[in-house]
Design a protein around this motif. Structure first.
Motif, PDB file in Angstrom:
ATOM      1  N   ASP A 307      85.277  21.041  43.753  1.00 39.40           N
ATOM      2  CA  ASP A 307      85.703  21.626  43.967  1.00 39.40           C
ATOM      3  C   ASP A 307      85.403  23.828  43.698  1.00 39.40           C
ATOM      4  N   PHE A 308      83.413  23.409  43.494  1.00 35.80           N
ATOM      5  CA  PHE A 308      82.784  24.481  43.378  1.00 35.80           C
ATOM      6  C   PHE A 308      82.895  25.201  44.353  1.00 35.80           C
ATOM      7  N   GLU A 309      83.007  25.409  45.863  1.00 34.03           N
ATOM      8  CA  GLU A 309      83.548  26.302  46.255  1.00 34.03           C
ATOM      9  C   GLU A 309      85.078  26.843  46.518  1.00 34.03           C
ATOM     10  N   THR A 310      85.771  26.164  45.738  1.00 36.00           N
ATOM     11  CA  THR A 310      87.114  26.671  45.908  1.00 36.00           C
ATOM     12  C   THR A 310      87.197  27.545  44.250  1.00 36.00           C
ATOM     13  N   VAL A 311      86.825  27.043  43.312  1.00 34.72           N
ATOM     14  CA  VAL A 311      86.772  27.699  42.043  1.00 34.72           C
ATOM     15  C   VAL A 311      85.870  28.911  42.861  1.00 34.72           C
ATOM     16  N   GLN A 312      84.219  28.730  42.858  1.00 32.37           N
ATOM     17  CA  GLN A 312      83.776  29.991  43.770  1.00 32.37           C
ATOM     18  C   GLN A 312      85.245  31.182  44.364  1.00 32.37           C
ATOM     19  N   GLY A 313      85.775  30.693  44.855  1.00 32.90           N
ATOM     20  CA  GLY A 313      87.178  31.467  45.521  1.00 32.90           C
ATOM     21  C   GLY A 313      87.951  32.955  44.610  1.00 32.90           C
ATOM     22  N   PHE A 314      87.996  32.120  43.130  1.00 30.40           N
ATOM     23  CA  PHE A 314      89.033  31.854  42.522  1.00 30.40           C
ATOM     24  C   PHE A 314      88.545  34.226  42.311  1.00 30.40           C
ATOM     25  N   GLY A 315      88.995  35.050  41.914  1.00 33.93           N
ATOM     26  CA  GLY A 315      88.952  36.033  41.967  1.00 33.93           C
ATOM     27  C   GLY A 315      88.680  36.336  40.199  1.00 33.93           C
ATOM     28  N   ASN A 316      89.587  35.582  39.734  1.00 33.37           N
ATOM     29  CA  ASN A 316      89.045  35.655  38.410  1.00 33.37           C
ATOM     30  C   ASN A 316      88.922  34.449  37.631  1.00 33.37           C
ATOM     31  N   ILE A 317      87.532  33.616  37.912  1.00 38.87           N
ATOM     32  CA  ILE A 317      86.693  32.599  37.254  1.00 38.87           C
ATOM     33  C   ILE A 317      84.836  32.960  37.612  1.00 38.87           C
ATOM     34  N   GLU A 318      84.073  33.532  36.593  1.00 44.70           N
ATOM     35  CA  GLU A 318      82.934  32.993  36.542  1.00 44.70           C
ATOM     36  C   GLU A 318      82.569  31.693  36.786  1.00 44.70           C
ATOM     37  N   ILE A 319      81.752  31.388  37.382  1.00 45.42           N
ATOM     38  CA  ILE A 319      80.478  29.857  37.699  1.00 45.42           C
ATOM     39  C   ILE A 319      79.300  29.907  36.585  1.00 45.42           C
ATOM     40  N   ILE A 320      78.512  28.905  35.667  1.00 43.73           N
ATOM     41  CA  ILE A 320      77.561  28.835  34.914  1.00 43.73           C
ATOM     42  C   ILE A 320      76.931  27.988  35.933  1.00 43.73           C
ATOM     43  N   GLU A 321      75.812  27.857  36.438  1.00 46.87           N
ATOM     44  CA  GLU A 321      75.495  26.530  37.355  1.00 46.87           C
ATOM     45  C   GLU A 321      73.753  26.410  36.990  1.00 46.87           C
ATOM     46  N   GLN A 322      73.364  25.406  35.962  1.00 49.69           N
ATOM     47  CA  GLN A 322      72.453  25.242  35.785  1.00 49.69           C
ATOM     48  C   GLN A 322      72.163  23.526  36.019  1.00 49.69           C
ATOM     49  N   PRO A 323      70.955  23.673  35.993  1.00 44.28           N
ATOM     50  CA  PRO A 323      71.063  22.133  36.011  1.00 44.28           C
ATOM     51  C   PRO A 323      71.295  21.456  34.166  1.00 44.28           C
ATOM     52  N   ASP A 324      71.955  19.970  34.700  1.00 48.31           N
ATOM     53  CA  ASP A 324      72.441  19.587  32.891  1.00 48.31           C
ATOM     54  C   ASP A 324      71.638  19.417  32.396  1.00 48.31           C
ATOM     55  N   PHE A 325      71.670  18.881  31.127  1.00 48.23           N
ATOM     56  CA  PHE A 325      70.642  18.128  29.696  1.00 48.23           C
ATOM     57  C   PHE A 325      71.181  17.237  30.218  1.00 48.23           C
ATOM     58  N   GLY A 326      70.540  16.025  31.222  1.00 50.13           N
ATOM     59  CA  GLY A 326      71.491  14.682  31.050  1.00 50.13           C
ATOM     60  C   GLY A 326      71.845  14.171  32.042  1.00 50.13           C
ATOM     61  N   TYR A 327      72.090  12.747  32.598  1.00 50.90           N
ATOM     62  CA  TYR A 327      71.976  11.811  33.361  1.00 50.90           C
ATOM     63  C   TYR A 327      73.314  10.519  33.016  1.00 50.90           C
ATOM     64  N   GLN A 328      73.347  10.647  34.503  1.00 54.81           N
ATOM     65  CA  GLN A 328      74.129   9.392  34.621  1.00 54.81           C
ATOM     66  C   GLN A 328      73.337   7.870  34.949  1.00 54.81           C
ATOM     67  N   LEU A 329      73.650   7.278  34.390  1.00 51.04           N
ATOM     68  CA  LEU A 329      72.747   5.880  34.864  1.00 51.04           C
ATOM     69  C   LEU A 329      73.107   4.482  35.331  1.00 51.04           C
ATOM     70  N   LEU A 330      73.372   3.022  36.299  1.00 52.58           N
ATOM     71  CA  LEU A 330      73.340   2.069  36.496  1.00 52.58           C
ATOM     72  C   LEU A 330      73.138   1.188  35.564  1.00 52.58           C
ATOM     73  N   GLY A 331      73.477   0.549  34.317  1.00 50.63           N
ATOM     74  CA  GLY A 331      72.882   0.184  32.523  1.00 50.63           C
ATOM     75  C   GLY A 331      72.238  -1.257  33.223  1.00 50.63           C
ATOM     76  N   PHE A 332      71.191  -2.245  32.870  1.00 44.28           N
ATOM     77  CA  PHE A 332      70.755  -3.911  33.302  1.00 44.28           C
ATOM     78  C   PHE A 332      71.294  -4.135  31.559  1.00 44.28           C
ATOM     79  N   LYS A 333      71.853  -5.218  31.735  1.00 43.29           N
ATOM     80  CA  LYS A 333      72.260  -5.504  30.246  1.00 43.29           C
ATOM     81  C   LYS A 333      70.500  -6.393  30.223  1.00 43.29           C
ATOM     82  N   HIS A 334      69.731  -6.551  29.366  1.00 42.53           N
ATOM     83  CA  HIS A 334      68.857  -6.955  28.944  1.00 42.53           C
ATOM     84  C   HIS A 334      68.578  -8.305  28.022  1.00 42.53           C
ATOM     85  N   ASN A 335      69.719  -7.873  27.026  1.00 46.66           N
ATOM     86  CA  ASN A 335      70.493  -8.700  25.530  1.00 46.66           C
ATOM     87  C   ASN A 335      71.438  -8.944  25.410  1.00 46.66           C
ATOM     88  N   HIS A 336      72.186  -9.654  24.511  1.00 45.69           N
ATOM     89  CA  HIS A 336      73.156  -9.050  23.411  1.00 45.69           C
ATOM     90  C   HIS A 336      73.017  -9.772  22.230  1.00 45.69           C
TER      91      HIS A 336
END
Length: 604
Positions: A307-336
């Protein structure tokens, strides 16, 4: 600083800022893998409107509406909460002794000044005087002592507490938390406005340990730590007491959460009258932002990249874009964990049961080569992010992309590795059996709420199955139930999807990946990893940043080879807010900076 002078200062800052784009800042010490990106702003308002707005200055009153796509689990006690959705509330209701600036340096908050002793075993902080809790009681050093004593209590972990990283280095923690000592030596009130943190050994980053939000002693002193999580004072709107700029006053559970300004806030009465959080489906957030029914969308994932480009076109909205302080992962269960340990709340690695389906690190490596991470970034993030190879934020000086294995998409390599390990399709059904000829099926779980994660799951399933890996993609669970099962280690889990918002105080990864860390959901137990993480914090060598960077480079190599998880990507933070909102000064890790200075230009 009196209110009139502060308003003049804000006006001057605002006038200066109108001619410039905000810039996402990184730590000055960054060398590897860090990116600096311009903040994106829409600038289609006329100059005349800007001048009128600037001349008017901050206005009293008004309500803001924020949106999040998953409901908080319902824990609003800082020492027990687990989710980013609860943090959306706590960010406004509770303060810490110290905060951070755009360069990730510690700056005063409830503590106005501090000093360490010569050998770095003690940190003494002078507190602000006259700070009021939401119920009018005065904040003192005893509240600080109580907070850290509660996190060191023998019942804290079994009650569900997961913030032990903040108390482990404190003097006498082991004796007190085990019940061997009746007194807590780690944090001491010298007087009403002076508190000292004592450490077992010289500490390289004492302010990090002093940066946790403080809870009120007078509210919780008669509630045993074991009973705190279920107490109304931890869960009910109106009973949650902090020192923050806003009070949590009302809620319609899983629908709406209302914060009202704290008139006696120690940094000055907030301009806004209230902030309302609404829980809405991610699919409709953009439309609500355009219509003005929602004023801001920020943590934990902001606006969808699609939706970035759509929101960028809204006249009433500001966007802040910067590298995230986090990540997504695929976890491996080593132990239970064992059922007994789950019931007692114990984290005892000696009792853990190995997950034989993923026991060989080369199997985990082969799986990683079968995942098209760059494809996920391009297809789901529309390029607004990047694959990363290390679980240390790219903004930190410790991030070393070159030290970690880069698992580029290579299904042929994945297949040949599995062939060599004896995982072959013996019966011709298109799926590989294990080396003993047994059916080899990997259960994969993921939560609802995050559209990107929900879309990632079937794509990853398809990619793994193209490499002959039979994946049982199970029905997604609502986040609260998902985290409960993940924590309790349902014994048939193999693969899981999760995202982490990282702390900005220090690159130390032990809070997530130490063997006994509550958030170590993979139940990773690697002695070399443990040794390196401890080495990176050991004085006196660790006082030198170059030394720590070298140790963390070694650790990142170990992580990426042993693979408790495959890091999928770090998406860019895409925070958006209505132009009626003024005074926003984002930090590298949050938009919720100095919310008491936020104001709206249409306040009544």
């Amino acid at each position: 600083m009196n209110r009139t002078f502060r308003r003049l200062l804000i006006l001057l800052v605002f006038l200066c800022m109108m001619g410039f784009l905000l810039v996402a800042c990184n730590d000055d010490g960054d060398e590897e893998g860090a990116e600096t990106e311009d903040t994106t702003e829409n600038t289609d308002d006329g100059e005349e409107g800007k001048e009128e707005e600037a001349e008017s200055g901050p206005q009293e009153g008004g309500t803001l509406t924020g949106a999040m796509y998953s409901a908080p689990a319902g824990m609003f006690n800082p020492i027990f909460y687990e989710e980013a959705y609860e943090a959306n509330i706590l960010s406004f209701t509770h303060d810490s002794l110290v905060s951070q600036n755009e360069s990730l340096e510690f700056i005063p908050s409830l503590a106005k000044e501090w000093e360490t002793n010569e050998d770095q075993t003690s940190l003494t902080l002078k507190l602000e005087e006259g700070v009021k809790w939401h119920d009018g009681e005065e904040f003192t050093a005893e509240d600080v002592v109580f907070t850290y004593k509660s996190m060191s209590d023998p019942d804290y972990v079994s009650a569900g507490g997961i913030r032990t990283a903040y108390v482990l280095p404190l003097l006498g923690y082991t004796a007190y938390s085990s019940g061997e000592a009746d007194t807590f030596e780690g944090v001491v009130a010298e007087d009403d406005y002076t508190v000292t943190f004592h450490f077992e050994e010289p500490n390289i980053n004492p302010l990090y340990y002093a940066s946790f939000p403080i809870i009120p002693e007078h509210i919780f002193k008669d509630i045993p730590v074991a009973e705190m999580p279920e107490a109304a004072e931890s869960r009910d709107a109106g009973a949650i007491i902090g020192t923050g700029a806003f009070k949590f006053t009302e809620m319609v559970e899983r629908e709406q959460y209302i914060l009202e300004r704290h008139e006696d806030y120690w940094q000055g009465t907030p301009y806004l009258e209230s902030i309302v959080w609404k829980v809405v489906a991610q699919s409709v957030m953009t439309g609500l932002l355009e219509s003005g029914e929602v004023d801001f969308i920020a943590d934990p994932n902001g606006i969808p990249p699609a939706d970035f480009e759509t929101v960028q076109g809204f006249g009433n909205i500001e966007i802040i874009e910067q590298p995230d302080f986090g990540y997504q992962l695929l976890g491996f269960k080593h132990n239970h964990r064992t059922g007994e340990d789950v019931e007692s709340g114990a984290l005892e690695p000696d009792n853990w049961v190995p997950n034989e389906k993923l026991a060989d690190p080369k199997v985990r490596q082969a799986i990683s080569y079968a995942v098209n991470r760059q494809g996920l970034v391009e297809g789901l993030l529309y390029g607004r992010g990047q694959p990363i190879n290390s679980p240390i934020a790219t903004q930190f000086w410790a991030y070393d992309d070159a030290a970690a294995t880069n698992y580029t998409y290579d299904p042929d390599k994945a297949g040949s590795m599995l062939d060599e390990l004896g995982y072959v399709d013996a019966d011709g059904d298109g799926f590989r059996e294990d080396p003993d000829g047994n059916e080899w099926v990997l259960n994969m779980d993921y939560p609802t709420g995050n559209e990107l994660r929900e879309k990632s799951a079937p794509l990853i399933e398809q990619q793994l199955e193209e490499a002959g890996i039979n994946v049982n993609l199970r029905q997604p669970k609502e986040m609260t139930a998902y985290v409960e099962e993940l924590t309790n280690d349902n014994t048939d889990w193999d693969l899981y999807l999760l995202g982490w918002s990282l702390g900005s105080a220090d690159p130390d990864p032990s809070g997530l990946w130490a063997t006994k860390a509550a958030y170590n959901y993979s139940r990773w137990n690697n002695p070399e990893s443990e040794e390196l993480m401890q080495k990176a914090l050991k004085a006196p060598e660790a006082f030198e940043q170059d030394y720590r960077a070298e140790v963390y480079s070694e650790w990142q190599t170990v992580f990426s080879e042993d693979l408790p998880a495959l890091l999928l990507y770090a998406q860019n933070s895409l925070w958006a807010y209505n132009k009626r909102l003024q005074g926003v000064e984002p930090l590298p890790y949050t938009m919720y900076q100095d919310a008491h200075l936020w104001w709206v230009n249409d306040a009544n």
